[in-house]
Design an enzyme around this catalytic site. Structure first.
Site, PDB file in Angstrom:
ATOM      1  N   MET B 160       0.832  -1.195   0.000  1.00 40.38           N
ATOM      2  CA  MET B 160       0.000   0.000   0.000  1.00 40.38           C
ATOM      3  C   MET B 160       0.877   1.260   0.000  1.00 40.38           C
ATOM      4  O   MET B 160       1.760   1.373  -0.817  1.00 40.38           O
ATOM      5  CB  MET B 160      -0.982  -0.027   1.190  1.00 40.38           C
ATOM      6  CG  MET B 160      -1.761  -1.330   1.290  1.00 40.38           C
ATOM      7  SD  MET B 160      -2.810  -1.633  -0.162  1.00 40.38           S
ATOM      8  CE  MET B 160      -3.738  -3.047   0.392  1.00 40.38           C
ATOM      9  N   SER B 161       0.654   2.156   0.955  1.00 37.32           N
ATOM     10  CA  SER B 161       1.386   3.426   0.900  1.00 37.32           C
ATOM     11  C   SER B 161       2.846   3.320   1.315  1.00 37.32           C
ATOM     12  O   SER B 161       3.572   4.319   1.237  1.00 37.32           O
ATOM     13  CB  SER B 161       0.674   4.489   1.746  1.00 37.32           C
ATOM     14  OG  SER B 161      -0.503   4.881   1.076  1.00 37.32           O
ATOM     15  N   VAL B 162       3.283   2.150   1.720  1.00 30.46           N
ATOM     16  CA  VAL B 162       4.727   1.967   1.906  1.00 30.46           C
ATOM     17  C   VAL B 162       5.417   2.131   0.545  1.00 30.46           C
ATOM     18  O   VAL B 162       6.599   2.454   0.478  1.00 30.46           O
ATOM     19  CB  VAL B 162       5.028   0.594   2.553  1.00 30.46           C
ATOM     20  CG1 VAL B 162       6.515   0.291   2.595  1.00 30.46           C
ATOM     21  CG2 VAL B 162       4.435   0.541   3.966  1.00 30.46           C
TER      22      VAL B 162
END
Lengths: 450, 450
Positions: B160-162
């Protein structure tokens, strides 16, 4: 009601991949003029390069642009970027080493193309056949390896109908291991197929493609079964007015009988999809999982392989497999070594023996492959019955795995030939393989006479 | 005209993934009741198992079924099976070894969740947070490793936003190497963005998310920008009457200004997509290629990573990356070791120093993250400024990479928490990480007092 391909253009075009994979009939090459391998080089044409790519260099799954020649030459190395896929895991161990003993002199080996009186060099044949990558193993060592266009050693390429050979090999393994009875009826394993043409065929008839099923691949006929197969397996959303089968498994249940099981070889992609269903049902695993567990993890593969899937997650057993060239070569070398490779017996010797002995030449001859006289088909392998006992896996647009036991040679080739039948590239492939086999065996290279 | 999400249900639902990835605002967890981690275990629920799977266990990208809880718990480990993707190649060398020194006693480490006076054990916190996989490295060795549900060591999971953190790290590398000037305006690198809100922002403002852009994530508003972003990036065919932007890059050009650049931290996924465009333009490579060449091939990764792509082949820089848990841990350990890992300096020390020093606490405080008081954001890393100088990568539904330099500890976690904001899992995550850090440093484990 069969799905009419001209009905919804975008959807039908997207079905082209499956169609094209299914194409492998005895038809001869058309004489249509295509740009040659240099002009159509996908690296030169710059497909999907740039941020963003130029509009006329963007390829989309949905509109079929990705599979028109020459764009197709990029797509065969990038199917994953166009559609959903499932991994065939190699595990995480180090790859097996492929030792090298390069012989660049192979470039100058010459041969006479079938039906021609003009000798051609191996080097020239690679361009003639729109080769994307080719590797030759001799006694297990890499003697020749080349990549063209957008394919690299670390890339992956669709193997098209070579997928069938992997599925047939899995079936032969399960037969040898007593997990699958080839004489049982398909409906005993998959009751859902009881009312289809497959129901009363034996598993063996699926494995050797001698079922009597109706599966027209006449592209001029909008009601041809091949359109319904392609539409069913297409992972894109179905059009709102779509009435047909919505997955490979649903499609298989609609296949009607034609002729008699067991009499003749009929190359039909649907047989492999049905065999894939049998194997999945018997094992409780998808074809992708089976390939990983029974072969890929043991082979010392250097990359994961992958398969395209339909909208229910079923891998396309008839043609959806993709892999690196070196891993295809490893698979071939394992077969050549009677199933023993990378320190273990991966495939039972009995299964390899059954592949190599081939199938019924009589049944095969009825299919009328003018260029493959005397061949047979067994466990989804093409068996030449030539003096070297060579046998092959073959996929549309020129995918090939050629195993020559006498010459101790394995050739793996990826290609993107514009013509969707191997009859278009066999004349400059099969004699080339034989010439290199002879060359590697130390026979003096003689320019063939007329 | 903005794309109205309720207009074409199937298409809009399919956009949920992108939306969900974008969600990371300061909102507090809802108190909606969800089935717990055991009840919602995706292995127990049997998604996509069977030949074919039962109809109510088939998940499709097109209708959004794949991202509704609890089905989402399967999908986060199988994005590739649902959508087109591009590989982040590890190359073909053997993976770097991760040495083990397992400490199962970590299960019994206890901590006080934020806002609670009831101690919780590490073991219980894993279930509380719907953990799919977690690994703890101490001094570079694996001291703890667990997988749940359908994730295995050989599986891959959406980070995801990693993803943003990887893109920000690439940017910091290119700044340190002099390839990218953080003080130049975005429009100087990408002229197509000149008329958007990004044009006159600096690259640094993108990297630290201090741009002043309008990017509403109000899901109740059908005209919210986040819907247009999701629809633009959705790789499925656009509906016939669709009028909006057709790719991430087209969307970015439509983003309007709001507020002033450089004043406050505003977490907006679009910033990372714009940064990705800058990096692609500067390097002539896609984000997937950059990640492979600059990081993945050097890291000793044991699996390829992959990214989702839009219909023009652009990787989703804001949230489309997937990888194995062990490879995320390797990346974290490399960062902890000041960029030196697997026998080479992978990231310039200056870039790591710039990440660790953090960004403006003042700018960060304006965003109002109640649970993250005193933190900052730099190069798309979240910096705690706690006594250990810990810093993090964070992704929606509980993805985390937590690096504690003082404790010489790295924690990588994949999760599928039902609530799409990390405020829902921070209370049982951040104190747990700190408790394990203290435990590994040899501090006596004391049941926390009220």
């Amino acid at each position: 009601m069969p799905y009419h391909p001209s009905h919804l253009t975008a959807f039908a075009f997207a079905a082209v991949l499956t169609l094209s994979m299914a194409l492998a009939g005895p038809a001869h090459a058309e004489t249509t003029a295509f740009p040659d391998a240099i002009e159509s080089d996908p690296a030169r044409l710059g497909w999907m390069v740039g941020s963003p790519p130029p509009p006329d260099r963007i390829l989309r799954f949905e509109d079929g642009s990705y599979f028109r020649f020459p764009a197709m030459r990029w797509s065969v190395s990038h199917f994953r970027q166009l559609m959903p896929t499932i991994n065939v895991s190699r595990g995480t161990a180090a790859a097996g080493r492929l030792r090298q003993a390069l012989r660049d002199d192979i470039d100058d080996v010459t041969f006479l193309p079938m039906g021609s009186d003009r000798p051609m060099s191996w080097r020239d044949a690679l361009l003639e056949n729109y080769t994307d990558g080719i590797i030759v193993l001799h006694k297990g060592r890499v003697v020749y390896e080349r990549y063209f266009g957008v394919l690299t050693r670390e890339g992956q390429h669709g193997v098209m109908s070579v997928t069938k050979t992997f599925v047939g090999t899995l079936a032969a393994m399960m037969v040898a291991d007593g997990e699958l009875d080839p004489e049982r009826k398909v409906e005993e394993y998959v009751p859902e197929l009881a009312r289809s043409a497959f129901g009363n065929a034996t598993v063996r008839q699926l494995m050797d493609m001698t079922t009597g099923i109706r599966f027209s691949e006449d592209y001029a006929d909008p009601n041809a079964d091949v359109w319904a197969h392609a539409a069913a397996g297409n992972p894109l959303p179905k059009p709102a007015d779509y009435q047909g089968p919505r997955s490979y498994y649903e499609f298989l249940q609609t296949v009607q009988p034609e002729g008699t099981h067991g009499e003749a070889f009929h190359y039909r992609t649907a047989n492999t999809d049905a065999l894939g269903w049998v194997l999945a049902r018997v094992s409780g695993r998808s074809i992708a999982q089976l390939l990983s567990e029974k072969i890929w993890r043991k082979l010392g593969a250097e990359q994961d392989a992958y398969m395209s899937v339909d909208s229910t997650g079923t891998p396309f057993a008839g043609g959806g497999l993709n892999m690196s060239l070196r891993d295809l070569a490893r698979f071939g070398e394992m077969i050549r070594q009677d199933g023993r490779y990378n320190g273990q017996q991966i495939i039972p010797k009995a299964a390899i023996a059954d592949i190599r002995q081939g199938g019924s030449k009589e049944a095969f001859s009825k299919a009328g492959y003018a260029l493959l006289a005397g061949w047979s088909y067994r466990n989804m392998w093409w068996v030449t019955h030539n003096p070297h006992g060579a046998f092959m896996a073959r996929g549309v647009h020129g995918q090939a795995l050629y195993i020559d036991p006498v010459a101790e040679m394995v050739i793996a080739r990826f290609a993107s030939h514009p013509v969707a039948t191997n009859a278009a590239n066999d004349p400059t492939s099969l004699p080339a393989y034989q010439a290199v086999a002879a060359y590697l065996m130390g026979r003096k290279q003689v320019t063939p006479e007329k």
